[in-house]
Design an enzyme around this catalytic site. Structure first.
Site, PDB file in Angstrom:
ATOM      1  N   CYS A  50       0.855  -1.056  -0.049  1.00  0.00           N
ATOM      2  CA  CYS A  50       0.081  -0.047  -0.015  1.00  0.00           C
ATOM      3  C   CYS A  50       0.986   1.149  -0.069  1.00  0.00           C
ATOM      4  O   CYS A  50       2.302   1.138   0.060  1.00  0.00           O
ATOM      5  CB  CYS A  50      -0.917  -0.040   1.227  1.00  0.00           C
ATOM      6  SG  CYS A  50      -0.134   0.135   2.861  1.00  0.00           S
ATOM      7  N   CYS A  53       3.131   1.351   3.089  1.00  0.00           N
ATOM      8  CA  CYS A  53       4.062   0.296   2.630  1.00  0.00           C
ATOM      9  C   CYS A  53       5.390   0.956   2.012  1.00  0.00           C
ATOM     10  O   CYS A  53       6.576   0.782   2.151  1.00  0.00           O
ATOM     11  CB  CYS A  53       3.697  -0.895   2.222  1.00  0.00           C
ATOM     12  SG  CYS A  53       2.481  -1.897   2.938  1.00  0.00           S
ATOM     13  N   ARG A  57       8.969   1.541   2.855  1.00  0.00           N
ATOM     14  CA  ARG A  57      10.198   1.085   1.717  1.00  0.00           C
ATOM     15  C   ARG A  57      11.241   2.147   1.487  1.00  0.00           C
ATOM     16  O   ARG A  57      12.462   1.958   1.482  1.00  0.00           O
ATOM     17  CB  ARG A  57       9.809   0.505   0.703  1.00  0.00           C
ATOM     18  CG  ARG A  57      10.430  -0.200  -0.151  1.00  0.00           C
ATOM     19  CD  ARG A  57       9.741  -0.803  -1.678  1.00  0.00           C
ATOM     20  NE  ARG A  57       8.943  -1.973  -1.085  1.00  0.00           N
ATOM     21  CZ  ARG A  57       8.124  -2.707  -1.837  1.00  0.00           C
ATOM     22  NH1 ARG A  57       8.331  -2.318  -3.279  1.00  0.00           N
ATOM     23  NH2 ARG A  57       7.344  -3.512  -1.554  1.00  0.00           N
ATOM     24  N   CYS A 116      -6.184   6.165   2.831  1.00  0.00           N
ATOM     25  CA  CYS A 116      -5.208   5.459   1.993  1.00  0.00           C
ATOM     26  C   CYS A 116      -5.253   5.838   0.407  1.00  0.00           C
ATOM     27  O   CYS A 116      -6.273   5.626  -0.061  1.00  0.00           O
ATOM     28  CB  CYS A 116      -5.470   3.844   2.180  1.00  0.00           C
ATOM     29  SG  CYS A 116      -3.993   2.732   1.629  1.00  0.00           S
ATOM     30  N   CYS A 142      -3.993  -0.172   2.723  1.00  0.00           N
ATOM     31  CA  CYS A 142      -3.564   0.213   3.956  1.00  0.00           C
ATOM     32  C   CYS A 142      -4.173  -0.213   5.030  1.00  0.00           C
ATOM     33  O   CYS A 142      -3.426  -0.727   6.097  1.00  0.00           O
ATOM     34  CB  CYS A 142      -3.472   1.812   4.299  1.00  0.00           C
ATOM     35  SG  CYS A 142      -2.780   2.612   3.285  1.00  0.00           S
TER      36      CYS A 142
END
Length: 185
Positions: A50, A53, A57, A116, A142
């Site tokens: 999502c 994420c 990352r 999200c 999310c």
């Protein structure tokens, strides 16, 4: 613990940025975590990240890049050490914030009200999700919990990891500042 033992430990920690092995350990840890994230996305699990994420990352990539920068340059230059330490700390803080927010979204009472976005909000001068969609584009929701280990979701684990990275960076910076203050006396 005696004062001299604390001083020795503080001095030892203060020396870490001048050595290659601590930078290598941090770089390999962060790089391994990024590799695992890509494996969960593109491997047999096919877990689509999502937006949060992707932000986590990106922060982990930041930790890895600054650690690799420290590994290759920090042993020779005080400026490079401070750039690497600052980048490590800021990336870890950003990742901890995103992981905390993502964990909050996943535990929201009403997931319909958990915001999200469909795509990451990268700056216009660096649309990473367009340049490298295999790494930076989002497709998941999310609020979904698709992965757990020992009862914790991925963002909960990442919050622990980023918080650990942040605390370690703060300890190293504090030890370096204390060491510099002691050397001025």
């Amino acid at each position: 613990m005696k004062q001299s033992n604390l001083t020795n430990i503080s001095y030892s920690i203060a020396c870490w940025p001048t050595l290659r092995w601590p930078w290598l350990l941090l770089a390999l840890t962060a790089s391994t975590l990024v590799s695992y994230a890509l494996y969960t996305q593109h491997g047999p699990q096919q877990l689509w990240p999502c937006v949060q994420c992707i932000y986590q990352r990106t922060a982990m990539i930041g930790v890895a890049l600054f650690a690799w920068f420290g590994f290759f340059t920090a042993t020779r230059s005080a400026l490079a050490r401070w750039i690497a330490l600052s980048g490590w700390l800021l990336s870890a803080l950003a990742g901890a914030y995103s992981a905390y927010y993502h964990s909050w979204i996943q535990s929201a009472i009403n997931p319909l009200f958990a915001p999200c976005q469909p795509h990451p909000d990268f700056p216009g001068w660096a649309p990473l999700h367009q340049w490298l969609p295999q790494v930076f584009d989002a497709g998941g929701m999310c609020g979904d919990i698709d992965w757990q280990w020992l009862g914790l979701s991925m963002p909960q684990w990442l919050f622990i990891i980023f918080t650990t990275f942040t605390v370690l960076a703060l300890i190293v910076v504090a030890a370096r500042l204390l060491s510099a203050a002691r050397n001025k006396r």
